[in-house]
Design an enzyme around this catalytic site. Structure first.
Site, PDB file in Angstrom:
ATOM      1  N   GLY A  11       0.843  -1.263   0.181  1.00 54.03           N
ATOM      2  CA  GLY A  11      -0.175   0.077  -0.025  1.00 54.03           C
ATOM      3  C   GLY A  11       0.951   1.188  -0.032  1.00 54.03           C
ATOM      4  N   GLN A  12       0.005   2.349   0.267  1.00 56.16           N
ATOM      5  CA  GLN A  12       0.816   3.509   0.109  1.00 56.16           C
ATOM      6  C   GLN A  12       2.088   3.858   1.024  1.00 56.16           C
ATOM      7  OE1 GLN A  12      -0.949   7.195   1.692  1.00 56.16           O
ATOM      8  NE2 GLN A  12       0.052   8.533   0.126  1.00 56.16           N
ATOM      9  N   ILE A  68      -1.664  -9.320   0.117  1.00 53.94           N
ATOM     10  CA  ILE A  68      -2.922 -10.067  -0.112  1.00 53.94           C
ATOM     11  C   ILE A  68      -2.717 -10.273  -1.582  1.00 53.94           C
ATOM     12  CG2 ILE A  68      -4.503  -9.404   1.743  1.00 53.94           C
ATOM     13  CD1 ILE A  68      -5.558  -7.151  -0.487  1.00 53.94           C
ATOM     14  N   ILE A  82      -5.045 -10.128   6.624  1.00 51.96           N
ATOM     15  CA  ILE A  82      -5.126  -9.785   8.257  1.00 51.96           C
ATOM     16  C   ILE A  82      -6.181 -10.206   8.992  1.00 51.96           C
ATOM     17  CG2 ILE A  82      -6.408  -7.629   7.666  1.00 51.96           C
ATOM     18  CD1 ILE A  82      -4.596  -6.277  10.023  1.00 51.96           C
ATOM     19  N   TYR A  84     -14.247   5.054   9.094  1.00 46.47           N
ATOM     20  CA  TYR A  84     -12.744   5.385   9.432  1.00 46.47           C
ATOM     21  C   TYR A  84     -12.522   5.700  10.639  1.00 46.47           C
ATOM     22  CZ  TYR A  84      -8.209   6.502   7.824  1.00 46.47           C
ATOM     23  OH  TYR A  84      -6.624   6.569   7.681  1.00 46.47           O
ATOM     24  N   LYS A 132     -10.489   3.797  13.864  1.00 44.49           N
ATOM     25  CA  LYS A 132      -9.287   4.364  14.336  1.00 44.49           C
ATOM     26  C   LYS A 132      -9.167   4.758  15.661  1.00 44.49           C
ATOM     27  CE  LYS A 132      -6.874   4.164  10.641  1.00 44.49           C
ATOM     28  NZ  LYS A 132      -5.837   3.155  10.518  1.00 44.49           N
TER      29      LYS A 132
HETATM   30  C1  AKB Z   1      -7.421   9.713   4.577  1.00 45.48           C
HETATM   31  O1  AKB Z   1      -7.752  10.767   3.876  1.00 45.48           O
HETATM   32  O2  AKB Z   1      -8.415   8.882   4.578  1.00 45.48           O
HETATM   33  C2  AKB Z   1      -6.274   9.248   5.155  1.00 45.48           C
HETATM   34  C3  AKB Z   1      -5.969  10.071   6.256  1.00 45.48           C
HETATM   35  C4  AKB Z   1      -5.830  11.365   6.696  1.00 45.48           C
HETATM   36  O3  AKB Z   1      -5.967   9.236   7.233  1.00 45.48           O
HETATM   37  N1  AKB Z   1      -5.051   9.929   4.278  1.00 45.48           N
END
Ligand code: AKB
Length: 318
Positions: A11-12, A35, A55, A143, A147
């Site tokens: 990934g990035q 993967i 994962i 997201y 987190k």
């Molecule tokens: C996103 O934009 O989803 C990510 C981050 C800031 O966690 N680059």
């Protein structure tokens, strides 16, 4: 840190972190976990061992940890914010069920664990400017929910089981190597590609929307330095605010125009990404990282812009 498994190595962040770890820890095994749909290629595939590590498959993680005597896991598997909003169940499965697998394997086999958090772990109720290390975290995106949950779960494993979990809250990461996929801050990478290709940039984020950003070399250093930090100095673990620059689309546009005066930009705001960006902080306060493990960024917007343009010109042969 000697034998390291990077989950999400293609990934990035993973593609660059794996190469940096291989350069700095040449005597150990730096294993690129991937993967099957995203195998390593080129120098990433050729410069060290790689293994399929999904994962969501705890047995697979445990087998690779045993095979290479892994002592540290970089858990970089995640869906970025905009994609996660469209696939919330999958985002949870990878972000939290996956993290649980990593933590359980690490508890049993005594591995240290790095799992990045993000500026996305804050929501609209957190102070927007100078967002403190310890403050309200009530994100409204999946997201962000994964987190914050990941931060809490990682701290729990540290307190309850003594697993050495550590983390930083990454800003938007900017790099010329591997493009990001599906984040809210991706525009700050895409804008450089348009500028260097001589194309007009269509910006999906509205003017006046400030977010923290960071150049990849600083982010990679942070990911390694936090894992090497003296644990007796750490009052926090999961997760440290880190910061280097904050800008809105007009500021980065003006900076690029200093080097490419003919560059043009117009706005076509993406409602999903805009709503996410508006719920995030403008600028984090990273004092705790500076005090507890001497965090210090090296790139500001100008230094990053000069390097991005130079490297992209070479990469794209422009
Ligand atoms: C996103 O934009 O989803 C990510 C981050 C800031 O966690 N680059």
């Amino acid at each position: 840190m000697k034998n390291v498994l990077i989950i999400g190595s293609t990934g990035q962040i993973g593609s660059e972190l794996t190469m940096k770890l291989r350069a700095e820890y040449a005597e150990g095994n730096i294993v690129a976990g991937y993967i099957p749909s995203a195998p390593p290629t080129g120098v990433l595939a050729e410069s060290g061992p790689s293994e399929v590590v999904d994962i969501t498959n705890a047995k697979q993680i445990a087998e690779v940890v045993d095979k290479y005597h892994i002592d540290t896991i970089y858990n970089l598997a995640a869906l970025l914010s905009a994609v996660a909003e469209n696939k919330p169940q999958l985002a949870w499965h990878i972000g939290i069920d996956g993290l649980m697998n990593v933590l359980e394997v690490s508890r049993e086999k005594k591995c240290a664990v790095f799992t990045p958090s993000s500026i996305g772990s804050f929501g609209p109720n957190a102070p927007k400017d100078g967002t403190p290390q310890d403050t309200i975290q009530q994100p409204r995106t999946m997201y962000g929910v994964t987190k914050v949950s990941g931060e809490l779960l990682s701290n729990y494993y540290a307190l309850k089981f003594g697993v050495d979990t550590r983390s930083v809250r990454f800003p938007g990461l900017i790099s010329y190597v591997t493009p990001p996929g599906g984040g809210t801050t991706d525009y700050a990478v895409d804008i450089y590609y348009s500028a260097v290709k001589g194309e007009k940039f269509v910006c999906p984020i509205a003017p006046g929307t400030f977010m923290d950003m960071m150049y990849m070399p600083d982010a990679l250093r942070a990911a390694i330095e936090i894992m090497e930090a003296n644990p007796t100095r750490l009052r926090h673990r999961n997760s440290f605010n880190i910061a280097s620059m904050s800008f809105d689309p007009n500021i980065i546009y003006a900076k690029i125009k200093e080097y490419i005066p003919e560059f043009e930009m117009e706005f076509q705001v993406d409602p999903l990404r805009q709503a996410i960006a508006e719920s995030w902080p403008n600028k984090l306060d990273d004092t705790c990282a500076r005090v507890e493990w001497d965090w210090k960024p090296q790139y500001d917007l100008d230094a990053m812009t000069r390097d991005m343009i130079e490297k992209l010109r070479a990469k794209l042969k422009k």
